[in-house]
Design a protein around this motif. Structure first.
Motif, mmCIF file in Angstrom:
data_model
loop_
_atom_site.group_PDB
_atom_site.id
_atom_site.type_symbol
_atom_site.label_atom_id
_atom_site.label_comp_id
_atom_site.label_asym_id
_atom_site.label_seq_id
_atom_site.Cartn_x
_atom_site.Cartn_y
_atom_site.Cartn_z
ATOM 1 N N PRO A 24 0.837 -1.197 0.000
ATOM 2 C CA PRO A 24 0.000 0.000 0.000
ATOM 3 C C PRO A 24 0.879 1.257 0.000
ATOM 4 N N GLY A 25 0.504 2.222 -0.801
ATOM 5 C CA GLY A 25 1.246 3.475 -0.830
ATOM 6 C C GLY A 25 2.385 3.517 -1.827
ATOM 7 N N ALA A 26 2.729 2.387 -2.419
ATOM 8 C CA ALA A 26 3.784 2.389 -3.431
ATOM 9 C C ALA A 26 3.278 3.058 -4.700
ATOM 10 N N LEU A 27 4.156 3.755 -5.398
ATOM 11 C CA LEU A 27 3.806 4.351 -6.680
ATOM 12 C C LEU A 27 3.810 3.249 -7.737
ATOM 13 N N TRP A 28 2.662 3.010 -8.359
ATOM 14 C CA TRP A 28 2.542 1.934 -9.351
ATOM 15 C C TRP A 28 3.104 2.421 -10.676
ATOM 16 N N HIS A 29 4.216 1.811 -11.101
ATOM 17 C CA HIS A 29 4.890 2.189 -12.345
ATOM 18 C C HIS A 29 5.187 0.895 -13.089
ATOM 19 N N PRO A 30 4.201 0.354 -13.815
ATOM 20 C CA PRO A 30 4.312 -1.006 -14.340
ATOM 21 C C PRO A 30 5.417 -1.193 -15.371
ATOM 22 N N SER A 31 6.104 -2.311 -15.237
ATOM 23 C CA SER A 31 7.106 -2.733 -16.213
ATOM 24 C C SER A 31 6.538 -3.888 -17.025
ATOM 25 N N GLU A 32 6.815 -3.868 -18.325
ATOM 26 C CA GLU A 32 6.387 -4.978 -19.180
ATOM 27 C C GLU A 32 7.268 -6.215 -18.977
ATOM 28 N N ASN A 33 8.359 -6.061 -18.299
ATOM 29 C CA ASN A 33 9.345 -7.139 -18.199
ATOM 30 C C ASN A 33 9.010 -8.085 -17.045
ATOM 31 N N HIS A 34 8.057 -8.947 -17.288
ATOM 32 C CA HIS A 34 7.680 -9.930 -16.280
ATOM 33 C C HIS A 34 6.920 -11.064 -16.962
ATOM 34 N N GLY A 35 6.624 -12.098 -16.207
ATOM 35 C CA GLY A 35 5.870 -13.234 -16.728
ATOM 36 C C GLY A 35 5.266 -14.018 -15.587
ATOM 37 N N ALA A 36 4.716 -15.173 -15.907
ATOM 38 C CA ALA A 36 4.122 -16.026 -14.885
ATOM 39 C C ALA A 36 5.220 -16.799 -14.154
ATOM 40 N N ARG A 37 5.004 -17.045 -12.902
ATOM 41 C CA ARG A 37 5.933 -17.881 -12.142
ATOM 42 C C ARG A 37 5.824 -19.324 -12.632
ATOM 43 N N ARG A 38 6.934 -19.938 -12.920
ATOM 44 C CA ARG A 38 6.936 -21.280 -13.499
ATOM 45 C C ARG A 38 6.462 -22.315 -12.489
ATOM 46 N N SER A 73 19.877 -7.199 -21.708
ATOM 47 C CA SER A 73 18.608 -7.927 -21.654
ATOM 48 C C SER A 73 17.578 -7.116 -20.879
ATOM 49 N N PRO A 74 16.305 -7.294 -21.187
ATOM 50 C CA PRO A 74 15.269 -6.648 -20.376
ATOM 51 C C PRO A 74 15.329 -7.160 -18.936
ATOM 52 N N VAL A 75 15.187 -6.259 -17.996
ATOM 53 C CA VAL A 75 15.227 -6.619 -16.577
ATOM 54 C C VAL A 75 14.087 -5.904 -15.856
ATOM 55 N N SER A 76 13.811 -6.345 -14.650
ATOM 56 C CA SER A 76 12.792 -5.699 -13.824
ATOM 57 C C SER A 76 12.996 -6.130 -12.385
ATOM 58 N N ALA A 77 12.205 -5.568 -11.516
ATOM 59 C CA ALA A 77 12.139 -5.986 -10.117
ATOM 60 C C ALA A 77 10.724 -5.693 -9.647
ATOM 61 N N HIS A 78 10.362 -6.234 -8.525
ATOM 62 C CA HIS A 78 9.032 -5.931 -8.002
ATOM 63 C C HIS A 78 8.984 -4.521 -7.431
ATOM 64 N N TYR A 79 10.085 -4.112 -6.783
ATOM 65 C CA TYR A 79 10.120 -2.797 -6.143
ATOM 66 C C TYR A 79 11.445 -2.093 -6.416
ATOM 67 N N LEU A 80 11.380 -0.770 -6.386
ATOM 68 C CA LEU A 80 12.566 0.088 -6.441
ATOM 69 C C LEU A 80 12.410 1.147 -5.364
ATOM 70 N N ILE A 81 13.445 1.313 -4.556
ATOM 71 C CA ILE A 81 13.435 2.314 -3.487
ATOM 72 C C ILE A 81 14.529 3.338 -3.763
ATOM 73 N N ASP A 84 15.899 8.785 -1.273
ATOM 74 C CA ASP A 84 15.079 9.640 -0.415
ATOM 75 C C ASP A 84 13.839 8.929 0.118
ATOM 76 N N GLY A 85 13.728 7.627 -0.128
ATOM 77 C CA GLY A 85 12.630 6.837 0.417
ATOM 78 C C GLY A 85 11.446 6.640 -0.497
ATOM 79 N N ARG A 86 11.438 7.263 -1.672
ATOM 80 C CA ARG A 86 10.338 7.005 -2.606
ATOM 81 C C ARG A 86 10.319 5.530 -2.993
ATOM 82 N N LEU A 87 9.113 4.994 -3.106
ATOM 83 C CA LEU A 87 8.945 3.569 -3.399
ATOM 84 C C LEU A 87 8.082 3.394 -4.631
ATOM 85 N N TRP A 88 8.601 2.677 -5.608
ATOM 86 C CA TRP A 88 7.840 2.311 -6.801
ATOM 87 C C TRP A 88 7.612 0.805 -6.804
#
Length: 253
Positions: A24-38, A73-81, A84-88
């Motif tokens: 809750p409260g995270a800034l939603w900034h969607p990345s296309e670089n993801h897929g289903a968990r195998r 290669s395309p990369v991503s993560a679930h979160y980026l901090i 200054d504490g901003r959370l995406w």
């Protein structure tokens, strides 16, 4: 214009909120670089990274770029901090982000399918900023509760990819997290008899990369638990590894 402008007989269309498993409260900034968990895997690891880029904004762009420059290669993560504490949040926690790459922790070889990835903006090897650490400490409990992840399975990228990765690095304060039950740290470190170093590291979760040598595992272990350690393998390294193997053996499966 208000609702009075909707033609009679037609229902006004209202924005539908995006439902995302995450903080809750995270800034939603969607990345296309993801897929289903195998194999319908659930996350049972949290992997911490540093970005090694000039700014959080540059890292955000990279983590959301579906077509990076040639050779990358395309990369991503679930979160980026940010410092200054901003959370995406970039990827739904239920999805497979592309942050871990080749590596292993215990028996887990597809770490991406079994983990939540958190990137900390840091050009490295700088110390981590107080607002950033505070935000991480606020973020971790929710993730751990949602997915039943114990403190021993909050690890660094360097833990699961020794010799290939060095983040979050020797200046990351693992002890601070452990004091809040968000990671593990050996209090009274080195108490007890030294053991078989490589055997004990395997019990903790470390795995030798293909073609690797013992010095690679020593470097990864020290980066996490003895960043002040220098020189060849010593009694203190062996005693600490033996202590951790007894206290926090890796969970199988």
């Amino acid at each position: 214009m208000g609702s009075d402008s909707v033609p009679q007989g037609r229902r006004e269309l209202k924005p539908v909120p995006v439902t995302v498993t995450g903080a809750p409260g995270a800034l939603w900034h969607p990345s296309e670089n993801h897929g289903a968990r195998r194999d319908a895997a659930r996350p049972d690891l949290i992997v911490l990274h540093h970005t090694a880029m000039d700014s959080a904004e540059a890292a955000l762009e990279r983590l959301c770029d579906p077509a990076p420059p040639q050779g990358l290669s395309p990369v991503s993560a679930h979160y980026l901090i940010a410092e200054d504490g901003r959370l995406w949040q970039l990827v739904d926690e239920a999805a497979r982000a592309w942050h871990a790459g080749v590596g292993q922790w215990g028996d887990v070889v597809d770490v991406n399918s079994r983990s939540i990835g958190i990137e900390l903006a840091n050009p490295a090897p700088n110390p981590f900023a107080e607002p950033q650490m505070a935000r991480l400490e606020a973020l971790l409990p929710g993730i751990m509760a949602r997915w039943d992840i114990p403190p021993a399975r909050v690890i660094g990228h360097s833990d699961m990819a020794p010799g290939r990765k060095s983040d979050p690095g020797p200046k990351f304060d693992w002890r601070r997290l452990a004091r809040q039950g968000l990671a593990v740290w050996p209090e009274g470190a080195g108490a007890g008899a030294p053991g078989d170093f490589l055997h004990d590291l395997a019990a903790i979760g470390y795995r030798m990369p293909e073609g690797g040598v013992p010095e690679i595992l020593l470097e990864a272990f020290r980066m996490r638990f003895r960043p002040w350690g220098r020189g060849p393998l010593g009694t203190a390294d062996r005693a600490l590894a033996a202590q951790l193997a007894r206290q926090v053996p890796v969970r199988r499966g």
